[in-house]
Design a protein around this motif. Structure first.
Motif, short mmCIF file in Angstrom:
data_model
loop_
_atom_site.label_atom_id
_atom_site.label_comp_id
_atom_site.label_asym_id
_atom_site.label_seq_id
_atom_site.Cartn_x
_atom_site.Cartn_y
_atom_site.Cartn_z
N HIS A 1 22.58 -2.54 -5.25
CA HIS A 1 23.72 -1.90 -5.92
C HIS A 1 24.04 -0.57 -5.23
N CYS B 1 38.42 5.02 -16.62
CA CYS B 1 38.80 5.74 -15.40
C CYS B 1 39.77 6.88 -15.71
N ASP C 1 27.87 -3.85 -12.82
CA ASP C 1 27.02 -4.83 -12.14
C ASP C 1 25.54 -4.50 -12.30
N ARG D 1 32.67 -0.49 -11.77
CA ARG D 1 32.18 -1.86 -11.54
C ARG D 1 30.77 -1.86 -10.98
N ILE D 2 30.44 -0.86 -10.17
CA ILE D 2 29.06 -0.74 -9.67
C ILE D 2 28.11 -0.56 -10.86
N HIS E 1 36.44 6.27 -10.20
CA HIS E 1 37.19 5.21 -9.52
C HIS E 1 36.74 3.87 -10.12
N PRO E 2 37.67 2.93 -10.29
CA PRO E 2 37.28 1.63 -10.84
C PRO E 2 36.12 0.98 -10.08
N ARG E 3 36.04 1.19 -8.79
CA ARG E 3 34.94 0.64 -7.99
C ARG E 3 33.59 1.16 -8.50
N HIS E 4 33.55 2.45 -8.85
CA HIS E 4 32.30 3.02 -9.34
C HIS E 4 31.93 2.46 -10.72
N GLU F 1 39.14 -5.36 -17.85
CA GLU F 1 39.96 -4.54 -16.95
C GLU F 1 40.67 -3.41 -17.69
#
Length: 134
Positions: free
Chosen positions: A29, A73, A88, A84-85, A79-82, A66
Motif C-alpha cells: 500500500h 476530500c 484499500d 482510496r489508499i 486527494h481522492p487517490r489518498h 464515490e
C-alpha cells in the motif's frame, strides 16, 4: 537491532517481526506509513491522517462510496487517490481498523460522560450567597 529492541521494550525477534509486517504493508500500500510508539502503532497516510480516521469519517457519511470520498476530500483537502489508499489498507486490515475506531468511540463516550459529571458537580455548588445554583 538489539539496542533498538531494548529501547522499545521488546525482544529483537518481536521488533524484527513488526518491522517486516510494516514493511510488507507499506510495499503493498504505497502511501501508507506507521506512526506511534511500539505498543500503539497505527497505519496512516504519509501526508495525512491515520487510516482509522479516514475510515471512521467515511462510515459516518451517507451515500455511495464515490460520493463519500468526494465529501471527505472537500472536508479535508485530501486527494481522492489518498482516500482510496486508506480504504484499500483498511479493507485488507479490517479488524485492526475497526478495533481502533471502536477504541476511539469509547474514549469519546468517556470524555462526554466526564464533561457531564463536571457540569453536574458545578450545578450543585452553591453560589457565593450560599444559595444552590439552579
Amino acid at each position: 537491532m538489539a539496542a533498538r529492541a531494548k529501547r522499545e521494550g521488546v525482544s529483537p525477534g518481536e521488533l524484527k517481526g513488526r518491522l517486516l509486517a510494516e514493511g510488507y504493508a507499506q510495499r503493498d500500500h504505497p502511501g501508507i506509513v506507521f506512526r506511534g510508539p511500539w505498543h500503539d502503532r497505527r497505519a496512516a497516510l504519509a501526508e495525512g491522517p491515520d487510516v482509522w480516521e479516514v475510515a471512521s469519517r467515511l462510515r459516518e457519511l451517507d451515500g455511495p462510496e464515490e460520493h463519500r470520498i468526494a465529501v471527505l476530500c472537500e472536508e479535508t483537502a485530501l486527494h481522492p487517490r489518498h482516500v482510496r489508499i486508506a480504504i484499500d489498507y483498511a479493507a485488507e486490515h479490517l479488524d485492526e481498523v475497526l478495533e481502533r475506531i471502536e477504541r476511539n468511540e469509547e474514549a469519546a463516550k468517556r470524555s462526554r460522560r466526564a464533561v457531564q459529571r463536571r457540569a453536574a458537580l458545578f450545578a450543585a455548588v452553591p453560589d457565593p450567597g450560599g444559595r444552590p445554583r439552579a
